[in-house]
Every structure is written in C-alpha cells, then in structure tokens.
Write an enzyme that holds these catalytic residues in place. Structure first.
Site, PDB file in Angstrom:
ATOM      1  N   GLU A 174      27.094  34.243  41.130  1.00 51.42           N
ATOM      2  CA  GLU A 174      28.424  34.260  41.813  1.00 51.42           C
ATOM      3  C   GLU A 174      28.458  34.448  43.103  1.00 51.42           C
ATOM      4  O   GLU A 174      29.580  34.767  43.577  1.00 51.42           O
ATOM      5  CB  GLU A 174      29.091  35.235  40.956  1.00 51.42           C
ATOM      6  CG  GLU A 174      29.300  35.095  39.281  1.00 51.42           C
ATOM      7  CD  GLU A 174      30.529  34.231  39.017  1.00 51.42           C
ATOM      8  OE1 GLU A 174      31.631  34.196  39.600  1.00 51.42           O
ATOM      9  OE2 GLU A 174      30.253  33.530  37.956  1.00 51.42           O
ATOM     10  N   HIS A 227      33.576  41.099  39.366  1.00 53.24           N
ATOM     11  CA  HIS A 227      32.574  41.000  40.503  1.00 53.24           C
ATOM     12  C   HIS A 227      32.447  42.462  40.980  1.00 53.24           C
ATOM     13  O   HIS A 227      33.346  43.181  41.017  1.00 53.24           O
ATOM     14  CB  HIS A 227      33.067  39.917  41.673  1.00 53.24           C
ATOM     15  CG  HIS A 227      33.332  38.696  41.165  1.00 53.24           C
ATOM     16  ND1 HIS A 227      34.017  37.827  41.489  1.00 53.24           N
ATOM     17  CD2 HIS A 227      32.165  37.791  40.476  1.00 53.24           C
ATOM     18  CE1 HIS A 227      33.976  36.596  41.208  1.00 53.24           C
ATOM     19  NE2 HIS A 227      32.759  36.507  40.429  1.00 53.24           N
ATOM     20  N   CYS A 265      37.388  39.072  48.664  1.00 55.10           N
ATOM     21  CA  CYS A 265      37.201  37.890  48.083  1.00 55.10           C
ATOM     22  C   CYS A 265      37.213  36.442  48.773  1.00 55.10           C
ATOM     23  O   CYS A 265      36.585  35.616  48.735  1.00 55.10           O
ATOM     24  CB  CYS A 265      38.039  37.603  46.928  1.00 55.10           C
ATOM     25  SG  CYS A 265      37.892  39.055  45.939  1.00 55.10           S
TER      26      CYS A 265
HETATM   27  O1  SUG Z   1      36.575  34.024  40.154  1.00 59.33           O
HETATM   28  N1  SUG Z   1      39.794  33.793  40.237  1.00 59.33           N
HETATM   29  C1  SUG Z   1      38.528  34.058  41.005  1.00 59.33           C
HETATM   30  C2  SUG Z   1      38.834  35.372  41.987  1.00 59.33           C
HETATM   31  C3  SUG Z   1      37.578  35.501  42.560  1.00 59.33           C
HETATM   32  C4  SUG Z   1      37.336  36.754  43.053  1.00 59.33           C
HETATM   33  N2  SUG Z   1      36.421  37.015  43.946  1.00 59.33           N
HETATM   34  C5  SUG Z   1      35.797  38.144  44.389  1.00 59.33           C
HETATM   35  N3  SUG Z   1      35.980  39.127  43.578  1.00 59.33           N
HETATM   36  N4  SUG Z   1      34.870  37.904  45.060  1.00 59.33           N
HETATM   37  C6  SUG Z   1      37.731  34.148  39.666  1.00 59.33           C
HETATM   38  O2  SUG Z   1      37.920  35.074  38.724  1.00 59.33           O
HETATM   39  C7  SUG Z   1      41.677  32.501  38.951  1.00 59.33           C
HETATM   40  C8  SUG Z   1      41.877  31.233  38.702  1.00 59.33           C
HETATM   41  C9  SUG Z   1      42.923  30.945  37.683  1.00 59.33           C
HETATM   42  O3  SUG Z   1      43.152  31.787  36.887  1.00 59.33           O
HETATM   43  O4  SUG Z   1      43.515  29.716  37.791  1.00 59.33           O
HETATM   44  C10 SUG Z   1      39.991  32.750  39.860  1.00 59.33           C
HETATM   45  O5  SUG Z   1      39.382  31.695  39.659  1.00 59.33           O
END
Ligand code: SUG
Length: 426
Positions: free
Chosen positions: A176, A243, A358
């Site tokens: 990730e 994460h 993020c």
């Molecule tokens: O991968 N949300 C992302 C958020 C990522 C956050 N990144 C970090 N913590 N670095 C994920 O879960 C949601 C998309 C949706 O539900 O349509 C989403 O992909």
C-alpha cells in the site's frame, strides 16, 4: 550527506469522478458515507487550497494528476469489447461492483502511490520509488500501472531516481505504499532508519492490507541496510486503522504516535532509540483509537518549515474534536519540537477516509535530484492558478453513485482529463 535535502509533498489532484461508492471495507469513513452525494469540484478545490497553504508555509509543493476514470481500457483485459461507452455500459449492467471500481477517483490518495526510499539510505544513492500494487482493494488495484508510468515521467532523471513497477503476485505481496512506511533520521539529508508497518492474517473483521513480505521486497529493491518491521496493533486495525498513517506519523527525528499503533510499541521505540540518539517519541495521551480514527489527528502532515521548526498540518475534524484539540495544543505548547499547527479543510476526501497525509506523497530530494523532476509537476503561483481554473470550469459539481452509469458523466470526465492535460502541458 547533503544539508540541502528537503522533502517535497506531491499531492494527488482529486479527479472529476470523485464519489462515495463504499469501496473500502475496513475504512470506516468509506463505509459510512456509501451512497452519499459527492462534490468533485469542491473536493479538488479543497485539495488545491491545502497545496496552497503548504506553499504559503514556504515549502516546495508538487502535484500528481489523476488517471482517466472511468477506466474503460482496464475492462478490456476482462473480455469487455467495443467502444469505450459500450464497454462501460455493459460493465455497469453485468458487474456493478467492477464498474464502480473503475470509476473511483482513489488515485487522489497519493500516500499510497509508492514507497519512497531516501537517497542516503539506498544502495546506489538514488531515490527509490516502488510503485504500490494496492492489491488489497479491487478499485485501487487498477492504479499501479498508471502510477508507475506517471512516476517515470515526473521523476525523469534516472541517475537520481529509480522508479520500480508494482510488485507482482499481488495477492501474496499486498503493498500500500508510503502509508505504512516511516523514516526516522536526524535530518532529511542524513542516513535514516526505515520502519515498515505491516499487518498479518489475524482473522479480524477488517482486512490487513500491507504484507510484511511486500515490505521486505521493497527494502530489498532499494538495497536498504537493516530496516525495521513493526506489526500493526490488531486493535488499531480493527478500530479502522487500515493504513498505519492514521495512527502514527514521523518526520526527521520525531515520531508522533498513538500508544496503541503497534503490537510491540516499546520494542520499536527501544530499537529506534538505540540507533537514533536524538529521537523524540511523542505519544498522545487520553485519545481513544475511535477519536484518533474519527478525527484523523495522526493523518496530519508533519513538516519541517524553512526556519527549522516543525509543524502539523491537520484536518479540520481534529479541531472539531475537543479532546483531540486539547491534546494538539498540549503537544504544540511542549515544543519538543512540534511547535505549530495549521488546520486545513479536506472534508470531501475525509469522507472517503483520506486526510491531509493520505493526499500527498513525500519525496526527499537534494538540489540535484530536484533538478531531475519534470518542472510541470512542481507548483508555482501560475501553475496553481491554472489548476484552479481548470477544476472550476471542468469538474462536475455533484456526483451521486447513481450518476456513475450516466454517459454524460463519462464525457465530462474525458473533457476534464483533456483540459487538465492541456493546462499542465503534460
Ligand atoms: O484506500 N479510500 C482510500 C483511502 C486511502 C487513505 N490513504 C491513506 N491512509 N494513506 C482507501 O481505503 C474509498 C473509496 C470509496 O469507498 O469509494 C477509498 O478508496
């Protein structure tokens, strides 16, 4: 060792199909906002305002454009054929989950684009970038190949940057990117300690997205000497820390962390103290995991300002939680050495589980490496203004999940993509 090494934050520009389709199990915000109407224009403008706020702190700011969504092209590999519109219409009727996955604007969370290994730590002295395969979530798994091509374009001097493709055999090497990686060092230009936070199969309700095997491969690819591996605390993962960057953040010699972020926190701190005498571990007090995840306190950007002071760039949700904000004020007042706090509004992204940290990929560069970056992706006043105008004119105002299957939205997204390419000259 260079004294002129700085960290550049490359923010993901929010794409025109930003929506709430509930695609990420284990990500509490994504799940609880499923079905809501999203506001892509406002989302992208919020992101640009954050970039501007960081520029105004005197820091260099970069940006990474979104890939085209819906990704009709990606569906061809699964046997869909015809024009792009025909492919999308068929996917929407035959496999709605797959169709929604290729509509997602999830590339905005560029902390998941790649793991960045700093030049002083790598075997060949280049900055290494290992593109993340994002295998844990279907919608995110489409990002890897496009991100790899983009990073190669942006970080174009291969005497300074080594850009690696996503790890293969993805199911066994879930990766990730930088969201689970921390670097502790006395300064950005000094050799540092690389810490990889990872999950493991422990059978909870929520998936563990970063595998240790993937982190080990990343460390090998960059030729790191002696990285540390830290198992995420199962309690944190099951509370919604999908994460590690939602429960801990590091910058230079400072680790700001929730006490329950790691399975063996004391062991990790001891290993770090043994190798970095000026390490400062700042553990929060009295903040529950639920408050940490609800407010995204730890998903702040922890940055070094030009005068050497350290500042937190926090989401507004942290200010709205009284217990969290009291703790932020305590940390800032203690000045060891976080001494300033700035609040940004990235609510549209937050509603999908993406806070300030993020939204950005940190890339440490000395002057020579900085000169090896395509300048079209580094913001100045004029480039920032151009992005603002492009978003204002071309991004849809509102998108509900039901709108995703509307061909008018696909056409608007293509026009927005073309306008952005024109605006950036990319
Ligand atoms: O991968 N949300 C992302 C958020 C990522 C956050 N990144 C970090 N913590 N670095 C994920 O879960 C949601 C998309 C949706 O539900 O349509 C989403 O992909």
């Amino acid at each position: 060792m260079s004294t002129t090494t700085v960290e550049i934050n490359f923010d993901g520009l929010v794409g025109p199909t930003h929506n709430y389709a509930g695609l990420s199990p284990g990500n509490v915000a994504s799940q609880s906002n499923f079905g809501e109407t999203a506001y892509p224009r406002a989302a992208a403008l919020q992101g640009l305002a954050k970039m501007r706020a960081v520029m105004d702190l005197g820091l260099t700011q970069g940006f990474l454009p979104p890939p085209l969504r819906p990704a009709a092209g990606a569906l061809r590999a699964f046997g869909f054929a015809g024009s792009d519109d025909e492919i999308l219409a068929r996917a929407a009727s035959e496999d709605l989950a797959l169709f929604r996955a290729v509509c997602s604007a999830s590339s905005m969370w560029r902390a998941n684009a790649a793991t960045i290994l700093s030049a002083p730590d790598t075997a060949d002295g280049r900055v290494h970038m290992v593109t993340a395969n994002l295998a844990g979530m279907l919608h995110r798994s489409f990002e890897g190949p496009e991100t790899h091509a983009l990073l190669r374009r942006v970080f174009r001097d291969d005497t300074r940057f080594a850009v690696h493709p996503p790890l293969p055999s993805a199911r066994h090497f879930g990766d990730e990117g930088a969201a689970n990686h921390m670097r502790l060092a006395s300064s950005h230009g000094a050799a540092g300690i690389n810490v990889f936070a990872h999950g493991e199969l422990r059978g909870g309700a929520f998936p563990e997205r970063q595998s240790r095997r993937a982190s080990e491969a990343v460390a090998r690819l960059a030729g790191l000497a002696d990285p540390l591996y830290a198992l995420q605390n199962a309690k944190a993962v099951q509370a919604g820390a999908f994460h590690n960057d939602v429960v801990a953040v590091a910058n230079e010699s400072v680790l700001l962390t929730h006490p329950d972020a790691f399975e063996d926190a004391q062991g990790l701190y001891a290993a770090l103290h043994g190798r970095l005498p000026n390490l400062q571990v700042v553990e929060t007090r009295g903040i529950s995991l639920a408050d940490a995840i609800g407010s995204y306190l730890f998903n702040s950007q922890l940055v070094t300002l030009p005068d050497g002071a350290m500042a937190l760039v926090l989401p507004i949700e942290a200010q709205e939680n009284a217990a969290v904000w009291t703790e932020v004020e305590r940390i800032v007042a203690a000045k060891n050495p976080i001494s300033r706090a700035f609040v940004v509004d990235v609510r549209e992204s937050m509603r999908n589980g993406g806070g300030p940290a993020c939204l950005r990929l940190r890339v440490p560069v000395d002057e020579a490496a900085k000169a090896g970056i395509d300048p079209r992706y580094l913001l100045d006043e004029a480039r920032w203004e151009r992005l603002m105008r492009t978003v204002e004119v071309h991004w849809p105002e509102a998108v509900a999940p039901g709108d995703l299957a509307n061909p008018d939205l696909w056409a608007q997204a293509r026009a927005a993509h073309a306008a952005l390419e024109q605006a950036t000259g990319a």
